[in-house]
Design an enzyme around this catalytic site. Structure first.
Site, PDB file in Angstrom:
ATOM      1  N   SER A   7       0.857  -1.187   0.000  1.00 34.37           N
ATOM      2  CA  SER A   7       0.000   0.000   0.000  1.00 34.37           C
ATOM      3  C   SER A   7       0.889   1.232   0.000  1.00 34.37           C
ATOM      4  CB  SER A   7      -0.902   0.016   1.230  1.00 34.37           C
ATOM      5  OG  SER A   7      -1.500   1.295   1.395  1.00 34.37           O
ATOM      6  N   ASP A  34      -4.765   3.829  -1.759  1.00 29.46           N
ATOM      7  CA  ASP A  34      -5.847   4.179  -0.845  1.00 29.46           C
ATOM      8  C   ASP A  34      -6.309   5.608  -1.095  1.00 29.46           C
ATOM      9  OD1 ASP A  34      -5.979   1.750   0.800  1.00 29.46           O
ATOM     10  OD2 ASP A  34      -3.966   2.313   1.433  1.00 29.46           O
ATOM     11  N   HIS A  65      -8.458   1.522  -3.746  1.00 27.05           N
ATOM     12  CA  HIS A  65      -9.319   1.294  -2.579  1.00 27.05           C
ATOM     13  C   HIS A  65      -9.991   2.616  -2.211  1.00 27.05           C
ATOM     14  CE1 HIS A  65      -9.396   0.245   2.034  1.00 27.05           C
ATOM     15  NE2 HIS A  65     -10.611   0.359   1.508  1.00 27.05           N
ATOM     16  N   GLY A 141      -8.112   4.656   7.488  1.00 27.69           N
ATOM     17  CA  GLY A 141      -7.829   6.088   7.570  1.00 27.69           C
ATOM     18  C   GLY A 141      -6.392   6.423   7.871  1.00 27.69           C
ATOM     19  N   PHE A 142      -5.677   5.506   8.523  1.00 30.71           N
ATOM     20  CA  PHE A 142      -4.288   5.772   8.895  1.00 30.71           C
ATOM     21  C   PHE A 142      -3.464   4.496   8.756  1.00 30.71           C
ATOM     22  CE2 PHE A 142      -6.911   8.683  11.369  1.00 30.71           C
ATOM     23  CZ  PHE A 142      -6.325   9.914  11.101  1.00 30.71           C
ATOM     24  N   GLY A 143      -2.199   4.666   8.403  1.00 31.44           N
ATOM     25  CA  GLY A 143      -1.290   3.535   8.349  1.00 31.44           C
ATOM     26  C   GLY A 143      -0.648   3.277   9.697  1.00 31.44           C
ATOM     27  N   ASP A 174      -6.361  -6.116   4.785  1.00 36.21           N
ATOM     28  CA  ASP A 174      -5.713  -4.807   4.673  1.00 36.21           C
ATOM     29  C   ASP A 174      -5.556  -4.196   6.057  1.00 36.21           C
ATOM     30  OD1 ASP A 174      -4.802  -2.299   4.057  1.00 36.21           O
ATOM     31  OD2 ASP A 174      -6.631  -1.620   3.069  1.00 36.21           O
ATOM     32  N   GLY A 176      -2.411  -3.773   9.438  1.00 38.37           N
ATOM     33  CA  GLY A 176      -1.855  -4.503  10.564  1.00 38.37           C
ATOM     34  C   GLY A 176      -1.025  -5.710  10.186  1.00 38.37           C
ATOM     35  N   SER A 197       3.106  -0.060   6.168  1.00 36.68           N
ATOM     36  CA  SER A 197       4.276   0.308   6.963  1.00 36.68           C
ATOM     37  C   SER A 197       5.259  -0.838   7.147  1.00 36.68           C
ATOM     38  CB  SER A 197       3.836   0.836   8.333  1.00 36.68           C
ATOM     39  OG  SER A 197       3.057  -0.125   9.029  1.00 36.68           O
TER      40      SER A 197
END
Length: 217
Positions: A7, A34, A65, A141-143, A174, A176, A197
């Protein structure tokens, strides 16, 4: 076969083209883009222009996405920009069946995704119109968020329904994903691991990080 789908949300935005090419050199077949609108999720980022900019520099599948409200208004723009698959959220599509039909009628693949709090039976009636089913392992909303382990049961439930119907639809997870959670997700039935990440970071190159994830499963 398990595949890693980086991503670019976690990539260095000042070197986005380099980040895309690094992923392709690492041997992956797709990247996820994203798109966030500040309404469905508390962040704002890419639009069709970013997809248009990336399209000429890679042969990888561009998996868009849409984390946005009223995604049906923007499907054509992203198709024209070069998207190969568009994933929409069940939570924002009042007429989900119609939206998935529209995506397919435009000649690309359709995908549907579920937030952590959304039960899997909310998409059982559109599985035949879905080329890809994605489970969110974090709230979108956040990585860099930690994996929500209850989503493993959601993957298992969706895998059971797809198998019962004889549908060859891949399941993705998608959010974690790292070397500790990837094996759990694969064991539950997912084959596409969308990782941000854990792929784009200072601990290793994109190639090294992709290889570490694949080795973990």
């Amino acid at each position: 076969m398990v595949v890693i789908e980086p991503s670019i949300l976690s990539a260095d935005f000042t070197k986005l083209g380099d980040a895309v090419m690094e992923a392709e050199k690492a041997g992956v077949s797709a990247i996820q883009i994203d798109v966030m609108d500040g309404r469905f999720v508390p962040n704002i980022n890419f639009g069709p222009g970013v997809v248009s900019a990336i399209r000429p520099i890679t042969n990888m599948m561009l998996d868009v996405h849409l984390m946005i409200v009223e995604p049906e208004k923007y499907i054509e723009d992203f198709v024209k920009a070069g998207a190969d698959r568009i994933i929409v959220h069940q939570e924002v599509c009042t007429h989900l069946h119609r939206v998935l039909q529209i995506i397919r009628e435009m000649g690309i693949k359709s995908g549907v995704t579920l937030n952590p709090a959304t039960p899997p039976d909310m998409i059982e009636d559109v599985l035949e119109l879905s080329d890809f089913v994605q489970v969110m392992g974090v709230n979108p909303g956040f990585g860099g968020q930690k994996f929500i382990h209850s989503q493993l049961n959601k993957i298992r439930a969706l895998k059971s329904v797809l198998d019962d119907r004889g549908l060859d639809v891949p399941i993705g997870l998608d959010g974690g994903i790292d070397t500790a959670t990837a094996p759990l997700v694969v064991e539950a039935g997912a084959t596409v691991l969308v990782a941000g990440s854990s792929v784009y970071n200072s601990r290793g190159s994109v190639k090294e990080n992709v290889e570490a994830l694949l080795k973990s499963v």
